[in-house]
Design an enzyme around this catalytic site. Structure first.
Site, mmCIF file in Angstrom:
data_model
loop_
_atom_site.group_PDB
_atom_site.id
_atom_site.type_symbol
_atom_site.label_atom_id
_atom_site.label_comp_id
_atom_site.label_asym_id
_atom_site.label_seq_id
_atom_site.Cartn_x
_atom_site.Cartn_y
_atom_site.Cartn_z
ATOM 1 N N GLY A 224 0.773 -1.238 0.000
ATOM 2 C CA GLY A 224 0.000 0.000 0.000
ATOM 3 C C GLY A 224 0.802 1.283 0.000
ATOM 4 C CD GLU B 180 2.111 0.747 7.546
ATOM 5 O OE1 GLU B 180 1.561 0.829 6.422
ATOM 6 O OE2 GLU B 180 2.031 -0.265 8.252
ATOM 7 C CG ASP B 181 -0.963 1.457 3.613
ATOM 8 O OD1 ASP B 181 -0.633 1.243 4.806
ATOM 9 O OD2 ASP B 181 -1.491 0.590 2.903
ATOM 10 C CG ASP C 160 -7.964 0.178 10.912
ATOM 11 O OD1 ASP C 160 -8.625 1.189 11.104
ATOM 12 O OD2 ASP C 160 -8.478 -0.944 10.782
ATOM 13 C CG PHE D 85 -12.409 0.074 3.444
ATOM 14 C CD1 PHE D 85 -11.614 -0.665 4.304
ATOM 15 C CD2 PHE D 85 -12.208 -0.046 2.075
ATOM 16 C CE1 PHE D 85 -10.634 -1.513 3.821
ATOM 17 C CE2 PHE D 85 -11.234 -0.903 1.579
ATOM 18 C CZ PHE D 85 -10.451 -1.632 2.454
ATOM 19 C CB VAL D 86 -10.122 5.447 2.144
ATOM 20 C CG1 VAL D 86 -11.066 6.391 2.869
ATOM 21 C CG2 VAL D 86 -8.934 5.103 3.034
ATOM 22 C CG ASP E 205 -5.849 -3.705 -1.274
ATOM 23 O OD1 ASP E 205 -5.406 -3.238 -0.207
ATOM 24 O OD2 ASP E 205 -6.208 -4.892 -1.398
HETATM 25 P P1 IMP Z 1 -3.805 -2.346 11.344
HETATM 26 O O1 IMP Z 1 -2.895 -3.421 11.841
HETATM 27 O O2 IMP Z 1 -5.226 -2.553 11.774
HETATM 28 O O3 IMP Z 1 -3.318 -0.955 11.688
HETATM 29 O O4 IMP Z 1 -3.849 -2.577 9.770
HETATM 30 C C1 IMP Z 1 -3.449 -1.636 8.839
HETATM 31 C C2 IMP Z 1 -3.525 -2.264 7.444
HETATM 32 O O5 IMP Z 1 -4.883 -2.597 7.127
HETATM 33 C C3 IMP Z 1 -3.079 -1.285 6.386
HETATM 34 O O6 IMP Z 1 -1.693 -1.390 6.135
HETATM 35 C C4 IMP Z 1 -3.952 -1.663 5.196
HETATM 36 O O7 IMP Z 1 -3.340 -2.684 4.427
HETATM 37 C C5 IMP Z 1 -5.216 -2.213 5.798
HETATM 38 N N1 IMP Z 1 -6.284 -1.176 5.852
HETATM 39 C C6 IMP Z 1 -6.828 -0.627 6.958
HETATM 40 N N2 IMP Z 1 -7.790 0.267 6.643
HETATM 41 C C7 IMP Z 1 -7.864 0.304 5.301
HETATM 42 C C8 IMP Z 1 -8.662 1.075 4.353
HETATM 43 O O8 IMP Z 1 -9.505 1.933 4.695
HETATM 44 N N3 IMP Z 1 -8.448 0.811 3.031
HETATM 45 C C9 IMP Z 1 -7.523 -0.099 2.612
HETATM 46 N N4 IMP Z 1 -6.753 -0.817 3.441
HETATM 47 C C10 IMP Z 1 -6.916 -0.624 4.785
HETATM 48 MG MG MG Z 2 -4.435 -4.137 2.153
#
Ligand code: IMP
Ligand code: MG
Length: 304
Positions: A61, A112-113, A116, A166-167, A173
């Site tokens: 991402g 990071e992208d 969450d 969700f974006v 993606d």
């Molecule tokens: P975390 O461990 O919950 O912080 O997960 C983060 C990962 O979940 C990111 O690196 C993305 O790959 C995916 N992700 C979380 N929210 C979104 C979203 O809104 N769109 C796309 N991918 C997301």
């Molecule tokens: Mg992903």
């Protein structure tokens, strides 16, 4: 930049409900972040002409973001990539692709992208910290701070904060689609509601178990929930555990295991911890030899 409501086939408007950040807004924000990063790290370069910033980017991402960010920096930077799995059956992120370069004594900026829950980044940072970088900080394009489970992350640079939507786009993606959109947008609900894809399973034994469940027409979900098994004093998640399968008709979680003693022991401990901490949750630890027995037993059993 509105996406036309009346979009026809072959136009994004049919799938994208609205644009949150258009190309110009992203470009502007990336320039601002790069300026802040440049200002913070410039003294390092001034002290040592051989110095460079080590950008560590997370596949897939963050590739667009790191490419644009790196080109807007006014200090030297190396770029390296890592790929990690989601927190799966081990409760830990697995490293699928490691860095090529040594980061010991380097100033590392993780790019990071989106953050969450922060679980992925939290594990990643603990891995990187163990390699003794001189400094470790994080730049994320998007922060969904409202969803955070891990709180003490060194996120020093944030592009945009968003709520619980969700974006997609600019690297993000939905089922490996939309990454190449030049803007960041929100998907139409109809697209999100489409029938779930059969998930990609991590191990052949999981495939085998899933085929067996399909054969006996037992509905299943793959790793649908992460249980928190261990928190530190500050309420930070230290160990999470995502059982492999959930069988909704039987309200039963299933964790697969093998005869390998070290795996067996760890999984036994995790399952025991889960049973103690979540007494209402039913979970079975299943050896490969037991797959068929359980599937047949369940098929015969009355669905509650
Ligand atoms: P975390 O461990 O919950 O912080 O997960 C983060 C990962 O979940 C990111 O690196 C993305 O790959 C995916 N992700 C979380 N929210 C979104 C979203 O809104 N769109 C796309 N991918 C997301
Ligand atoms: Mg992903």
């Amino acid at each position: 930049m509105p996406v036309s409501e009346a979009a026809g086939p072959g136009e994004w408007g049919a799938e994208i409900a609205r644009v949150l950040f258009d190309e110009a807004a992203i470009r502007q924000r990336v320039q601002e972040l790069a300026a802040a990063i440049t200002a913070d790290y410039l003294p390092c370069w001034q002290q040592d002409p051989r110095w460079r910033l080590s950008l560590v980017s997370v596949l897939r991402g963050a590739v667009f973001f790191v490419a644009d960010l790196a080109r807007a920096l006014r200090v030297p930077a190396a770029i390296d990539f890592m790929a990690v799995s989601a927190y799966g059956d081990t409760g830990r992120v697995r490293i699928l692709k490691d860095l090529e370069d040594d980061i010991q004594d380097r100033d590392v900026l993780v790019v990071e992208d989106i953050i969450d829950t922060g679980l992925t980044l939290g594990y990643l940072l603990s891995q990187l910290r163990a390699r003794k970088p001189r400094s470790l900080a994080v730049a994320t394009l998007i922060d969904r701070a409202g969803m955070r489970l891990v709180h003490d992350l060194p996120v020093r640079y944030t592009g945009f904060e968003i709520g619980n939507t969700f974006v997609v786009g600019y690297g993000l993606d939905f089922r490996e689609r939309y990454r190449n959109l030049p803007f960041i947008g929100v998907l139409r609900e109809e697209v999100m509601d489409e029938a779930p894809e059969r998930p990609r399973l991590a191990h052949p034994s999981e495939e085998e178990f899933a085929r067996l469940l399909d054969f006996y027409r037992i509905r299943w979900e793959y790793e649908p929930r992460t249980f928190v098994l261990l928190e530190d004093e500050a309420g930070q998640v230290k160990v999470g555990f995502s059982p492999d399968f959930y069988l909704p008709d039987f309200d039963l979680y299933v964790e697969l295991t093998t005869k390998k003693p070290h795996l067996m022991n760890r999984k036994l401990r995790q399952v025991e911890a889960l049973r103690q901490q979540y007494p209402g949750v039913q979970i079975e630890l299943l050896d490969r030899a037991d797959f068929e027995i359980l599937a047949r037993k369940l098929q015969a059993r009355e669905r509650p």
